[in-house]
Design a protein around this motif. Sequence first.
Motif, short mmCIF file in Angstrom:
data_model
loop_
_atom_site.label_atom_id
_atom_site.label_comp_id
_atom_site.label_asym_id
_atom_site.label_seq_id
_atom_site.Cartn_x
_atom_site.Cartn_y
_atom_site.Cartn_z
N PRO A 12 16.91 -34.82 42.30
CA PRO A 12 16.68 -35.62 40.49
C PRO A 12 16.07 -35.36 40.49
CG PRO A 12 17.66 -37.15 42.48
CD PRO A 12 16.79 -35.68 42.97
N ARG A 13 14.17 -35.06 40.69
CA ARG A 13 13.68 -35.04 39.85
C ARG A 13 12.54 -33.75 40.50
NH1 ARG A 13 11.91 -40.20 36.25
NH2 ARG A 13 9.63 -38.94 36.94
N ILE B 56 22.92 -30.10 39.29
CA ILE B 56 23.46 -30.73 39.98
C ILE B 56 23.74 -30.63 41.19
CG2 ILE B 56 24.90 -33.60 40.36
CD1 ILE B 56 24.16 -33.44 37.68
N ILE C 116 27.00 -28.50 37.20
CA ILE C 116 27.32 -29.29 37.91
C ILE C 116 28.02 -28.47 39.08
CG2 ILE C 116 28.03 -31.85 37.97
CD1 ILE C 116 27.27 -31.88 36.18
N SER D 144 33.09 -34.13 43.90
CA SER D 144 32.88 -36.12 44.01
C SER D 144 32.49 -36.35 45.60
CB SER D 144 33.28 -37.09 43.65
OG SER D 144 35.63 -36.77 43.76
N GLN E 54 29.74 -35.97 48.19
CA GLN E 54 28.83 -37.17 47.79
C GLN E 54 28.06 -37.12 49.00
OE1 GLN E 54 27.02 -38.52 45.41
NE2 GLN E 54 28.02 -36.13 44.54
N ARG E 55 28.47 -38.15 49.53
CA ARG E 55 28.73 -38.89 50.93
C ARG E 55 27.49 -38.13 51.47
NH1 ARG E 55 31.79 -43.75 51.02
NH2 ARG E 55 33.80 -43.47 50.40
N SER F 250 30.69 -46.40 46.03
CA SER F 250 29.84 -45.26 47.28
C SER F 250 29.05 -45.22 45.51
CB SER F 250 31.26 -44.48 47.98
OG SER F 250 31.64 -44.78 48.41
N ARG G 16 29.00 -43.68 43.37
CA ARG G 16 29.50 -42.59 42.72
C ARG G 16 30.21 -43.01 40.58
NH1 ARG G 16 33.84 -40.42 46.10
NH2 ARG G 16 34.76 -42.70 46.91
N TYR H 234 24.74 -35.92 29.48
CA TYR H 234 25.63 -35.88 30.13
C TYR H 234 27.03 -36.42 29.83
CZ TYR H 234 23.46 -33.47 33.84
OH TYR H 234 21.74 -33.05 34.18
N LEU I 4 32.14 -35.02 33.06
CA LEU I 4 31.39 -34.20 33.06
C LEU I 4 31.30 -34.72 34.73
CD1 LEU I 4 30.48 -31.02 32.27
CD2 LEU I 4 28.19 -32.28 31.69
N VAL I 5 30.24 -36.31 34.66
CA VAL I 5 29.46 -36.68 35.66
C VAL I 5 30.08 -37.77 36.81
CG1 VAL I 5 27.48 -35.58 34.93
CG2 VAL I 5 28.36 -38.22 34.42
N GLY J 7 32.60 -39.57 39.12
CA GLY J 7 32.49 -39.28 40.38
C GLY J 7 31.17 -38.62 40.85
N ILE J 8 30.00 -38.55 40.39
CA ILE J 8 29.15 -38.25 41.00
C ILE J 8 28.06 -39.16 41.49
CG2 ILE J 8 26.86 -36.56 40.70
CD1 ILE J 8 28.59 -34.84 38.95
N HIS J 9 26.89 -39.34 42.37
CA HIS J 9 26.58 -40.73 42.88
C HIS J 9 25.12 -41.00 41.75
CE1 HIS J 9 22.86 -42.56 44.93
NE2 HIS J 9 23.67 -42.93 46.33
N LEU K 97 21.75 -38.84 40.97
CA LEU K 97 21.90 -37.55 40.57
C LEU K 97 22.09 -37.75 38.81
CD1 LEU K 97 23.89 -36.34 43.61
CD2 LEU K 97 21.54 -36.19 42.89
N VAL K 98 22.66 -38.67 38.78
CA VAL K 98 22.70 -38.43 36.73
C VAL K 98 21.71 -38.88 35.89
CG1 VAL K 98 24.44 -38.97 34.58
CG2 VAL K 98 24.83 -38.16 37.28
N ARG L 252 18.42 -39.89 36.26
CA ARG L 252 16.69 -39.63 37.55
C ARG L 252 15.89 -40.78 37.42
NH1 ARG L 252 18.69 -34.80 34.99
NH2 ARG L 252 20.25 -33.76 35.69
#
Lengths: 118, 482
Positions: free
Chosen positions: A15-16, A87, A107, A111, A114-115, B43, B45, B59, B63-64, B66-68, B71-72, B74
Amino acid sequence: MQKLLIPIQGDFIAPRFDLATEILIVRFKNGATTSEPKIIILERPSDEALCQMAVEENITDVVCGGIEDVHYRFLVWKKVTVLDAVIGGWQKAVEKIVSGSLRQGDILIKSKDQRLAL
Amino acid sequence: MACSVLLTSDNEATDKAMNVPLNLDIPVLLEGIPHPAMILDDSFRIIVMNRLMEAMTGYSTDLVAGIHGELVVRSNTGNNKGQLYNKVMQTGEGLSVTGDIINSYRRKIAVQYSIAILDQHGGSHCGLLVVVEDLSAREVAHKSGMRNSASLELVGYSPKMQKVFDMIPLLAQTDASVMITGETGTGKDKIAEIIHQKSSRARFPFVKINCGALPAGLLESELFGHVKGAFTGASRNKPGLFSLADKGTLFLTEIGDMPLPLQVKLLSVLDDREFIPVGGEHKVSVDVRMIAATHRPLREQVRNSTFREDLFYRLNVLHIHLPPLRERDGDIRYLLDYFLQKFTKALSKTIVGFAPNAMEVLLPYGYPGNIRELSNIIEYAVNICNRRKINTDHLPPYLLEQQSPADAPAPEPKSIDVRVDNPPPDSDTTRQDNQESWTDIERRHIVETLKEHGGNRTKVAEGLGWGRMKLWRKMKKYGLQD
């Protein structure tokens, strides 16, 4: 011949940029990789060290998540193409950059993936 | 910080997955939080983010979703691989940590990162509420120790300035548009910022844009944002400054330079409080307070049809005029002392005041550049001065040239009428001199000192209050070496 650097975290692009401790380096040419991806484990995270590594390793492309503007500008100044705010999984990123279809801010994640990552 | 919330959303799938009753609207709930916030599922998300979170991360939720979350957003808060999320989820105890995030605009933002558990009906944990408070404004205020946060460097004791100070609390109380007028360098930007900071919107962004600095096309995209593919190079959605300033204040400086087509769109936003981003299809609603400023005579521009009359009246609900320095009786003295103290401290000098001959030059001067010019004059003098008191030798030469009998302006031009009737004959020259860069001034000063001491560098260095090494470096920089 292009040389790609991706700061990673497990299966994903870190992420970074400044907090990554794993670095993936892979060479590619004409839409195909020419070497197996090499993963380097860093002693500690350091954005300065990563920039230095990019210069010393003659990196031509960097794919990363969040990166500070100062480091982005430094790399661009050193003629490195930086695709940031990406991402997703690093394997997908490698595939896409090798085929020339990766863009800044992409992106690459669904989803359900993700796990695997976090 | 543990809290129990029953969740619903517009998304049926999400509701079903979380098995929660439809008695709360999540997006509305989140918009009520005065900080960037998001809700994560079990989870981690992202289910939904509020608009402040979208602006902070760069964001949109679409767009994001469902994403962890990590990750968005940061962060460096020790949330690597969602460790903090896990901890909260396991213990049920909320936590709050400080750190920073890097957003998609490559900006590092200091934040307070708070995570709270969300429980569903049966009491089992179903998700997390994450609130990320932007601490950057607080940090800036903390770091600038020299600034008086209450006055933000506004100094003035003259009756005209007292009127301005008296108006500020009144202007801060309301949400009406404010128009600030005044000559260049009178502090329009500072007043706008103070009004924002004293208003109920102080916790939200204060966004400033110079309407004269960007071409029309770019200005529209900056103000209203664009969607991906709107034009060549628009590779992703970009929220405009209106969106970024949501719930806060948007300060449009040099509004008189705004192109006419954009004035129409701005008027429509002011009326409807919603707009369509460049290339977009859907309207975006915003709650933004407008403050505009200009040094141009807007009424005259309205008469010349270069500024829309309806927009003028829309912005000019409340009006505040900042007087030029020449009309602020007695303030020059205070400001001289104020800036002397400020720059002396910043440059670690030991200057204690002004010699009488310097005051004879500084007090009657007209200051066409107002506070900005006065500040620059004192900064120059403090840099040059190597004695305990600033005298005429340390002042910018153009001030002394103006004092010569041949071209001296009328003394003590106190009123507007006097200046209109008798403008200084060399006002253009003065402006040109003002634009002389610091490097030019410093180079000339070195040359003059070299001449004065016949090229003896030891004496020149002493005269300038520098070491020989510094003199050598400066001479090399300005090409004065043999």
